[in-house]
Design an enzyme around this catalytic site. Structure first.
Site, PDB file in Angstrom:
ATOM      1  N   ASP A 167      -0.590  56.918  40.044  1.00 58.87           N
ATOM      2  CA  ASP A 167       0.497  56.864  41.025  1.00 58.87           C
ATOM      3  C   ASP A 167       1.827  56.825  40.272  1.00 58.87           C
ATOM      4  O   ASP A 167       2.757  56.125  40.643  1.00 58.87           O
ATOM      5  CB  ASP A 167       0.333  55.634  41.923  1.00 58.87           C
ATOM      6  CG  ASP A 167       1.199  55.688  43.176  1.00 58.87           C
ATOM      7  OD1 ASP A 167       1.629  56.795  43.565  1.00 58.87           O
ATOM      8  OD2 ASP A 167       1.469  54.622  43.762  1.00 58.87           O
ATOM      9  N   ASP A 184       2.797  48.783  39.085  1.00 55.27           N
ATOM     10  CA  ASP A 184       1.996  49.212  40.237  1.00 55.27           C
ATOM     11  C   ASP A 184       0.685  49.874  39.800  1.00 55.27           C
ATOM     12  O   ASP A 184       0.481  51.079  39.976  1.00 55.27           O
ATOM     13  CB  ASP A 184       2.830  50.174  41.104  1.00 55.27           C
ATOM     14  CG  ASP A 184       2.373  50.188  42.551  1.00 55.27           C
ATOM     15  OD1 ASP A 184       1.355  49.534  42.846  1.00 55.27           O
ATOM     16  OD2 ASP A 184       3.024  50.851  43.376  1.00 55.27           O
TER      17      ASP A 184
HETATM   18  N1  ATP Z   1       6.786  42.918  37.368  1.00 50.95           N
HETATM   19  C1  ATP Z   1       7.855  43.278  38.053  1.00 50.95           C
HETATM   20  N2  ATP Z   1       9.115  42.955  37.633  1.00 50.95           N
HETATM   21  C2  ATP Z   1      10.197  43.322  38.353  1.00 50.95           C
HETATM   22  N3  ATP Z   1      10.139  44.015  39.519  1.00 50.95           N
HETATM   23  C3  ATP Z   1       8.928  44.362  39.985  1.00 50.95           C
HETATM   24  C4  ATP Z   1       7.733  44.015  39.286  1.00 50.95           C
HETATM   25  N4  ATP Z   1       6.674  44.484  39.987  1.00 50.95           N
HETATM   26  C5  ATP Z   1       7.186  45.079  41.066  1.00 50.95           C
HETATM   27  N5  ATP Z   1       8.538  45.027  41.093  1.00 50.95           N
HETATM   28  C6  ATP Z   1       9.431  45.566  42.133  1.00 50.95           C
HETATM   29  O1  ATP Z   1       8.740  45.553  43.376  1.00 50.95           O
HETATM   30  C7  ATP Z   1       8.587  46.883  43.880  1.00 50.95           C
HETATM   31  C8  ATP Z   1       7.202  47.063  44.493  1.00 50.95           C
HETATM   32  O2  ATP Z   1       6.204  46.861  43.484  1.00 50.95           O
HETATM   33  P1  ATP Z   1       4.944  47.805  43.351  1.00 50.95           P
HETATM   34  O3  ATP Z   1       5.386  49.204  43.058  1.00 50.95           O
HETATM   35  O4  ATP Z   1       4.027  47.144  42.385  1.00 50.95           O
HETATM   36  O5  ATP Z   1       4.343  47.670  44.786  1.00 50.95           O
HETATM   37  P2  ATP Z   1       4.125  48.743  45.950  1.00 50.95           P
HETATM   38  O6  ATP Z   1       4.839  50.010  45.689  1.00 50.95           O
HETATM   39  O7  ATP Z   1       4.295  48.057  47.235  1.00 50.95           O
HETATM   40  O8  ATP Z   1       2.638  48.927  45.652  1.00 50.95           O
HETATM   41  P3  ATP Z   1       1.513  49.498  46.562  1.00 50.95           P
HETATM   42  O9  ATP Z   1       1.982  50.866  46.958  1.00 50.95           O
HETATM   43  O10 ATP Z   1       0.322  49.488  45.662  1.00 50.95           O
HETATM   44  O11 ATP Z   1       1.430  48.545  47.694  1.00 50.95           O
HETATM   45  C9  ATP Z   1       8.824  47.785  42.692  1.00 50.95           C
HETATM   46  O12 ATP Z   1       9.303  49.027  43.087  1.00 50.95           O
HETATM   47  C10 ATP Z   1       9.815  47.008  41.869  1.00 50.95           C
HETATM   48  O13 ATP Z   1      11.122  47.239  42.351  1.00 50.95           O
HETATM   49 MG    MG Z   2       5.109  51.061  43.882  1.00 48.86          MG
END
Ligand code: ATP
Ligand code: MG
Length: 231
Positions: A167, A184
């Site tokens: 992804d 992610d």
């Molecule tokens: N370890 C981290 N440190 C700082 N910011 C983070 C971190 N993990 C995630 N984020 C922030 O949170 C947002 C969402 O995280 P992530 O991409 O992991 O989840 P998601 O897109 O909701 O995932 P999924 O689609 O699997 O539900 C990221 O775009 C980023 O801005």
């Molecule tokens: Mg994401």
């Protein structure tokens, strides 16, 4: 969590998630929930305090689209036997992200350190300074070529860990001090997954498209050959 914050979050989290959050806190993985970073369709990401530092707690929504999760998980031999209720699948999805991060970190990938997984919750390293690092699409690299080359190194390292992110795009890469940090990892698959190359190709298509927009002249076939080359 202070009393007011608890009240504020009571409506956000279901009861089992609240219990999970208390458990992680009781086990010392974090002190207080600080603020939401992203409220998404599949997960909600919060910054939390931990001693004088910050950490992240990612909360997979129990109302997430678990059929899609299941589709990604089932061909992965590590999770082939996960069946059953929606919650079982969502918990396995959180474990998958945690384990993928562990594996990736082991080979030295630039990604958050995972600290704990419990039910639908993953606690991990906070990437950023006083604010969370921005995503690549929000914060264009000053030197796209250098940044892209670093990304290729990361993709190759991941392959060494026998993983494909699956992804990967400017929406799942943080630009932290002009260095890429991959996040992610719930979609990431083991390369024993049948046809992992088509997922790798999709990741590479996204990178090539984005960096060509920034002025590079990358050829997808050449870049695929580059990541698959042994060195
Ligand atoms: N370890 C981290 N440190 C700082 N910011 C983070 C971190 N993990 C995630 N984020 C922030 O949170 C947002 C969402 O995280 P992530 O991409 O992991 O989840 P998601 O897109 O909701 O995932 P999924 O689609 O699997 O539900 C990221 O775009 C980023 O801005
Ligand atoms: Mg994401």
């Amino acid at each position: 969590m202070s009393k007011n914050k608890f009240i504020a979050y009571e409506n956000v989290f279901d009861e089992s998630t609240l219990k999970g959050l208390f458990k992680l806190r009781a086990q010392g993985y974090y002190d207080e929930i600080k603020s939401p970073i992203k409220i998404g369709k599949e997960s909600n990401v919060f910054s939390v305090t931990y001693k004088k530092e910050m950490r992240i707690v990612k909360v997979y929504r129990t109302a997430a689209n678990f059929k899609k999760m299941y589709r990604y998980m089932h061909p992965d031999p590590r999770f082939a036997r996960v069946r059953g209720t929606k919650l079982t699948v969502i918990y396995a999805w959180a474990r998958k992200e945690y384990r993928n991060l562990l594996k990736a970190k082991k080979v030295g990938l630039n990604c958050p350190v995972p600290y704990a997984v419990h039910k639908n919750l993953v606690c991990m390293e906070f990437i950023g300074g006083s604010e969370p690092a921005k995503l690549l699409y929000q914060h264009k690299p000053k030197k796209p070529r250098v940044f892209y080359n670093q990304l290729i190194k990361e993709v190759k390292l991941l392959l060494k860990a026998k993983l494909v992110h699956a992804d990967l795009s400017e929406f799942n890469i943080l630009n932290f001090k002009e260095k890429p940090v991959l996040i992610d990892f719930s979609h990431a698959i083991d390369i024993r997954y049948p046809n992992y190359k088509s997922l790798l190709l999709r990741d590479m298509e996204n990178l090539v498209r984005y960096f060509n927009k920034l002025g590079l002249k990358l050829d997808l076939d050449e870049e695929m050959a580059r990541v698959l080359a042994v060195n």
